[in-house]
Design a protein around this motif. Structure first.
Motif, PDB file in Angstrom:
ATOM      1  N   ASP A 127       0.851  -1.185   0.000  1.00 27.73           N
ATOM      2  CA  ASP A 127       0.000   0.000   0.000  1.00 27.73           C
ATOM      3  C   ASP A 127       0.886   1.235   0.000  1.00 27.73           C
ATOM      4  O   ASP A 127       1.776   1.375   0.850  1.00 27.73           O
ATOM      5  CB  ASP A 127      -0.923   0.007   1.219  1.00 27.73           C
ATOM      6  CG  ASP A 127      -1.897   1.169   1.174  1.00 27.73           C
ATOM      7  OD1 ASP A 127      -2.974   1.007   0.563  1.00 27.73           O
ATOM      8  OD2 ASP A 127      -1.576   2.244   1.725  1.00 27.73           O
ATOM      9  N   ILE A 173      -6.440   0.337  -8.627  1.00 28.47           N
ATOM     10  CA  ILE A 173      -7.010   1.648  -8.925  1.00 28.47           C
ATOM     11  C   ILE A 173      -6.854   1.999 -10.400  1.00 28.47           C
ATOM     12  O   ILE A 173      -5.781   1.838 -10.987  1.00 28.47           O
ATOM     13  CB  ILE A 173      -6.354   2.747  -8.070  1.00 28.47           C
ATOM     14  CG1 ILE A 173      -6.595   2.475  -6.575  1.00 28.47           C
ATOM     15  CG2 ILE A 173      -6.880   4.132  -8.446  1.00 28.47           C
ATOM     16  CD1 ILE A 173      -8.050   2.494  -6.164  1.00 28.47           C
ATOM     17  N   CYS A 188     -11.940   2.213  -8.349  1.00 27.31           N
ATOM     18  CA  CYS A 188     -11.452   0.843  -8.443  1.00 27.31           C
ATOM     19  C   CYS A 188     -11.743   0.289  -9.826  1.00 27.31           C
ATOM     20  O   CYS A 188     -12.799   0.561 -10.414  1.00 27.31           O
ATOM     21  CB  CYS A 188     -12.142  -0.011  -7.381  1.00 27.31           C
ATOM     22  SG  CYS A 188     -11.551  -1.721  -7.285  1.00 27.31           S
ATOM     23  N   THR A 214      -2.239  -1.273  -3.586  1.00 26.57           N
ATOM     24  CA  THR A 214      -3.372  -0.459  -3.163  1.00 26.57           C
ATOM     25  C   THR A 214      -2.884   0.931  -2.772  1.00 26.57           C
ATOM     26  O   THR A 214      -1.685   1.154  -2.536  1.00 26.57           O
ATOM     27  CB  THR A 214      -4.113  -1.097  -1.972  1.00 26.57           C
ATOM     28  OG1 THR A 214      -3.229  -1.180  -0.843  1.00 26.57           O
ATOM     29  CG2 THR A 214      -4.613  -2.491  -2.334  1.00 26.57           C
ATOM     30  N   HIS A 238      -4.602   3.409  -0.082  1.00 28.03           N
ATOM     31  CA  HIS A 238      -5.742   3.553   0.819  1.00 28.03           C
ATOM     32  C   HIS A 238      -6.408   4.924   0.757  1.00 28.03           C
ATOM     33  O   HIS A 238      -7.615   5.036   0.942  1.00 28.03           O
ATOM     34  CB  HIS A 238      -5.321   3.244   2.259  1.00 28.03           C
ATOM     35  CG  HIS A 238      -4.308   4.198   2.819  1.00 28.03           C
ATOM     36  ND1 HIS A 238      -2.964   4.110   2.540  1.00 28.03           N
ATOM     37  CD2 HIS A 238      -4.446   5.273   3.649  1.00 28.03           C
ATOM     38  CE1 HIS A 238      -2.318   5.068   3.165  1.00 28.03           C
ATOM     39  NE2 HIS A 238      -3.197   5.799   3.847  1.00 28.03           N
ATOM     40  N   HIS A 284      -9.189   5.030  -2.072  1.00 24.23           N
ATOM     41  CA  HIS A 284     -10.113   3.909  -2.250  1.00 24.23           C
ATOM     42  C   HIS A 284     -11.563   4.364  -2.209  1.00 24.23           C
ATOM     43  O   HIS A 284     -11.971   5.105  -1.309  1.00 24.23           O
ATOM     44  CB  HIS A 284      -9.904   2.859  -1.159  1.00 24.23           C
ATOM     45  CG  HIS A 284      -8.689   2.023  -1.378  1.00 24.23           C
ATOM     46  ND1 HIS A 284      -8.415   0.904  -0.619  1.00 24.23           N
ATOM     47  CD2 HIS A 284      -7.677   2.116  -2.268  1.00 24.23           C
ATOM     48  CE1 HIS A 284      -7.283   0.364  -1.024  1.00 24.23           C
ATOM     49  NE2 HIS A 284      -6.817   1.088  -2.026  1.00 24.23           N
ATOM     50  N   ALA A 302     -13.289  -0.513  -4.051  1.00 19.39           N
ATOM     51  CA  ALA A 302     -11.932  -0.968  -3.749  1.00 19.39           C
ATOM     52  C   ALA A 302     -11.899  -1.739  -2.436  1.00 19.39           C
ATOM     53  O   ALA A 302     -11.297  -2.818  -2.338  1.00 19.39           O
ATOM     54  CB  ALA A 302     -10.980   0.221  -3.689  1.00 19.39           C
ATOM     55  N   TRP A 303     -12.566  -1.200  -1.425  1.00 19.86           N
ATOM     56  CA  TRP A 303     -12.614  -1.902  -0.137  1.00 19.86           C
ATOM     57  C   TRP A 303     -13.349  -3.231  -0.275  1.00 19.86           C
ATOM     58  O   TRP A 303     -12.920  -4.247   0.281  1.00 19.86           O
ATOM     59  CB  TRP A 303     -13.294  -1.018   0.910  1.00 19.86           C
ATOM     60  CG  TRP A 303     -12.543   0.227   1.264  1.00 19.86           C
ATOM     61  CD1 TRP A 303     -12.947   1.520   1.064  1.00 19.86           C
ATOM     62  CD2 TRP A 303     -11.245   0.308   1.878  1.00 19.86           C
ATOM     63  NE1 TRP A 303     -11.986   2.394   1.517  1.00 19.86           N
ATOM     64  CE2 TRP A 303     -10.938   1.676   2.025  1.00 19.86           C
ATOM     65  CE3 TRP A 303     -10.325  -0.638   2.324  1.00 19.86           C
ATOM     66  CZ2 TRP A 303      -9.747   2.121   2.591  1.00 19.86           C
ATOM     67  CZ3 TRP A 303      -9.126  -0.198   2.885  1.00 19.86           C
ATOM     68  CH2 TRP A 303      -8.852   1.162   3.020  1.00 19.86           C
TER      69      TRP A 303
END
Length: 279
Positions: free
Chosen positions: A29, A178, A185, A214, A216, A219, A223-224
């Motif tokens: 990430d 992404i 996403c 990823t 964060h 997002h 995405a989550w």
């Protein structure tokens, strides 16, 4: 969401199992600087599913508050994400912080400062892994990284392989979730297909770890949701492993010491050639 939407991935993981092989996945990430609600979501999600994570931290803004937030999380390792994540490439060129537009000495000095700061903040949590901002680095910088303390580099897709390095291992990520054109996403079905394809390539090739990328801070809900589903599906498959930053580095260094097996000549299509706005 039903398992059927992940059937291609499930089938490929079964091919690994029936062949007596263990697929290894890892999570990277990027753009970590400080505690945030989004970082809390990532940490809660990975801890709930027992998924280790390598956080690529930007040294210049990295804070004491970030150190305190991560202090008690054993499954986190920190990678150095450039120095300030500033673009120094001329207009019209792909974004790059780790180019030599300002001269080699300046870049080496900034990276050295970055490693020093992150080591002071995170101690043994700091990995000897460099994650270049925008997954972009000038080849002429590579011979100088070992002297700064780096043992490996991680970019996206096939932008860098062990064939282009000497004293450094390479441990790339392969799937950026992404879409940087829309800041959303990627379509879930497309992500599943690309990950299944990458697993197939690794099963038939070098068997190396497959990295999921990823960010964060950008997002969306999709995405989550994708990460939740991915963690659930992979954890249900016997033998599939998410490896931590320490094992990742050990694997990368061991693989670099073997005769080079070039990665695919072209990266998978899902976000693998990021637009200049990508991080």
């Amino acid at each position: 969401m039903q398992d059927g939407s992940y059937q291609e991935l499930i089938d490929e993981l079964e091919e690994w199992r029936s062949s007596g092989l263990t697929p290894r996945l890892w999570l990277r990430d990027d753009d970590v600087t400080a505690p945030s609600a989004e970082l809390d979501m990532l940490l809660a999600l990975t801890q709930d599913h027992a998924i280790p994570v390598v956080l690529a931290a930007i040294p210049k803004p990295a804070s004491e508050a970030l150190r305190a937030r991560l202090e008690d999380i054993d499954a986190v390792r920190i990678a150095t994400h450039g120095w300030s994540h500033d673009n120094h490439a001329p207009d019209g060129e792909y974004k790059q912080e780790l180019g030599l537009y300002r001269g080699l000495n300046i870049v080496v000095e900034e990276l050295t400062r970055g490693v020093t700061k992150l080591r002071q903040l995170f101690g043994e949590k700091l990995s000897a892994l460099l994650v270049p901002p925008w997954n972009n680095i000038d080849d002429r910088l590579l011979p100088h990284l070992n002297g700064i303390g780096f043992q490996a580099v991680s970019v996206l897709g096939s932008r860098l392989t062990n064939k282009r390095t000497t004293d450094l291992a390479v441990t790339n990520v392969h799937l950026d979730i992404i879409d940087w054109e829309t800041l959303r996403c990627h379509d879930e079905a497309r992500l599943v297909k690309e990950l299944s394809r990458e697993l197939r390539k690794k099963r038939e090739g070098d068997k190396g770890p497959i990295g999921i990328l990823t960010h964060h801070l950008v997002h969306d809900d999709a995405a989550w949701q994708f990460l939740v589903r991915l963690f659930e599906v992979t954890q249900k498959r016997e033998g599939c492993r998410w490896i931590d930053g320490d094992e990742l580095m050990q694997s990368a260094i061991a693989r670099a010491a073997k005769p080079v097996t070039p990665e695919a000549t072209s990266a998978p299509s899902t976000g693998q050639e990021e637009s200049p706005v990508a991080h």
